[in-house]
Design an enzyme around this catalytic site. Structure first.
Site, PDB file in Angstrom:
ATOM      1  N   LYS A 131       2.977 -70.416 -35.420  1.00  0.00           N
ATOM      2  CA  LYS A 131       4.430 -70.227 -35.323  1.00  0.00           C
ATOM      3  C   LYS A 131       5.037 -71.435 -34.635  1.00  0.00           C
ATOM      4  O   LYS A 131       4.555 -71.871 -33.583  1.00  0.00           O
ATOM      5  CB  LYS A 131       4.709 -68.971 -34.517  1.00  0.00           C
ATOM      6  CG  LYS A 131       6.144 -68.800 -34.056  1.00  0.00           C
ATOM      7  CD  LYS A 131       6.288 -67.458 -33.409  1.00  0.00           C
ATOM      8  CE  LYS A 131       7.600 -67.324 -32.699  1.00  0.00           C
ATOM      9  NZ  LYS A 131       7.805 -65.952 -32.214  1.00  0.00           N
TER      10      LYS A 131
HETATM   11  C1  5RP Z   1       8.294 -66.732 -27.208  1.00  0.00           C
HETATM   12  C2  5RP Z   1       8.076 -66.122 -28.535  1.00  0.00           C
HETATM   13  C3  5RP Z   1       9.212 -65.395 -29.157  1.00  0.00           C
HETATM   14  O1  5RP Z   1       8.710 -64.318 -29.846  1.00  0.00           O
HETATM   15  C4  5RP Z   1       9.883 -66.344 -30.076  1.00  0.00           C
HETATM   16  O2  5RP Z   1      10.496 -67.381 -29.450  1.00  0.00           O
HETATM   17  C5  5RP Z   1      10.581 -65.767 -31.300  1.00  0.00           C
HETATM   18  O3  5RP Z   1      11.750 -65.369 -31.086  1.00  0.00           O
HETATM   19  P1  5RP Z   1      13.098 -66.127 -31.359  1.00  0.00           P
HETATM   20  O4  5RP Z   1      13.328 -66.056 -32.846  1.00  0.00           O
HETATM   21  O5  5RP Z   1      14.044 -65.306 -30.558  1.00  0.00           O
HETATM   22  O6  5RP Z   1      12.973 -67.565 -30.902  1.00  0.00           O
HETATM   23  O7  5RP Z   1       7.035 -66.231 -29.111  1.00  0.00           O
HETATM   24  O8  5RP Z   1       7.325 -67.679 -26.946  1.00  0.00           O
END
Ligand code: 5RP
Length: 262
Positions: A173
């Site tokens: 991610k």
């Molecule tokens: C923090 C995360 C959060 O889940 C992530 O940032 C995703 O959420 P957003 O779309 O609000 O940024 O992994 O480290």
């Protein structure tokens, strides 16, 4: 990769489109009662029918999600700090693999902080988690967290995503950036994007569209869904882009229509 791991990954990334809409609601693990998630059950339940996967901590899972819901879980298993600390990179593993299995998780998620003071520790955490994930057939999602001083550009994100995949993450991610195609090209595992801070709905849909066009397999989105004026409309608009290759206009029209009728 064994059958169990492939099966769990296929529950996260839907085989009919090869894409996924993951709903990230793990923010409380270091942010506490984040805006929109003050009462997790109230926010999350109406969104479940439109999410392919829920990403959250064991605490919110146990207290706020009905076990009868048929939705794959990606359990946030790194943490150990709070927003009050200057250095957010000082994370450890906060939930064991046995607990993840007991909670019937399809995957586990852990942040790595490349270029931050605790880079080494978080990369070892990832490597250990991958070993355990391989042992039990649980998918590992590496979250490429960005240190306060780090630029979110293709060079930095490409570095972090490549390292995550080299260490064995099954899914990564990251954030969308200019030149995102390069990040996708140099990361040999599927990539999903975070939404980041809340921005206007149309802009968040455009971000989603560009990331999908550049080769992301989907989103792991939180604030731009649950802090939207209409979270249920927003998640359906995001789905339309991710699973149906809708344009930004089509998705935004859907958002407006659902919002107006609800
Ligand atoms: C923090 C995360 C959060 O889940 C992530 O940032 C995703 O959420 P957003 O779309 O609000 O940024 O992994 O480290």
């Amino acid at each position: 990769m064994d059958w169990g791991l492939r099966n769990r990954l296929a529950r996260i990334i839907k085989p009919d489109t090869g894409r996924t809409v993951m709903l990230a609601v793990d923010h409380g693990y270091f942010l506490g009662p984040t805006t929109g998630l003050e009462v997790p059950r109230k926010t999350i339940e109406p969104l479940i029918p439109y999410a392919d996967t829920l990403m959250l901590t064991r605490g919110v899972l146990r207290t706020s999600i009905d076990p009868s819901f048929d939705i794959p879980i990606v359990l946030r298993v790194s943490g150990g700090n709070s927003i009050l600390k200057d250095d957010l990179s000082d994370e450890g593993i906060i939930t064991s693999m046995e607990e993840a299995i007991r909670l019937n998780a399809a995957g586990v998620a852990l942040s790595i902080y490349v270029g931050s003071p605790h880079e080494h520790q978080t990369l070892l955490n990832l490597s250990k988690l991958v070993d355990e994930g391989e042992k039990y057939g649980i998918a590992v999602l590496a979250v490429t967290a960005v240190g306060k001083e780090m630029a979110r550009d293709a060079r930095y994100l490409g570095l972090a995503c490549r390292i995550a995949s080299e260490l064995g993450a099954h899914l990564v991610k990251t954030y969308y950036c200019e030149g995102f195609e390069k990040v996708v090209e140099s990361t040999p595992v599927p990539l999903v994007i975070a939404g980041g801070k809340k921005i206007p709905e149309r802009d968040a849909l455009e971000l989603t569209f560009k990331a999908i066009q550049a080769g992301a397999v989907g989103v792991d989105m939180g604030r731009n869904i649950f802090q939207s004026d209409s979270p249920v409309a927003m998640i359906q608009a995001v789905r339309k882009i991710v699973h149906e290759n809708a344009t930004v206009d089509e998705a935004y029209n859907l958002y407006e229509n659902i919002k107006a009728s609800s």
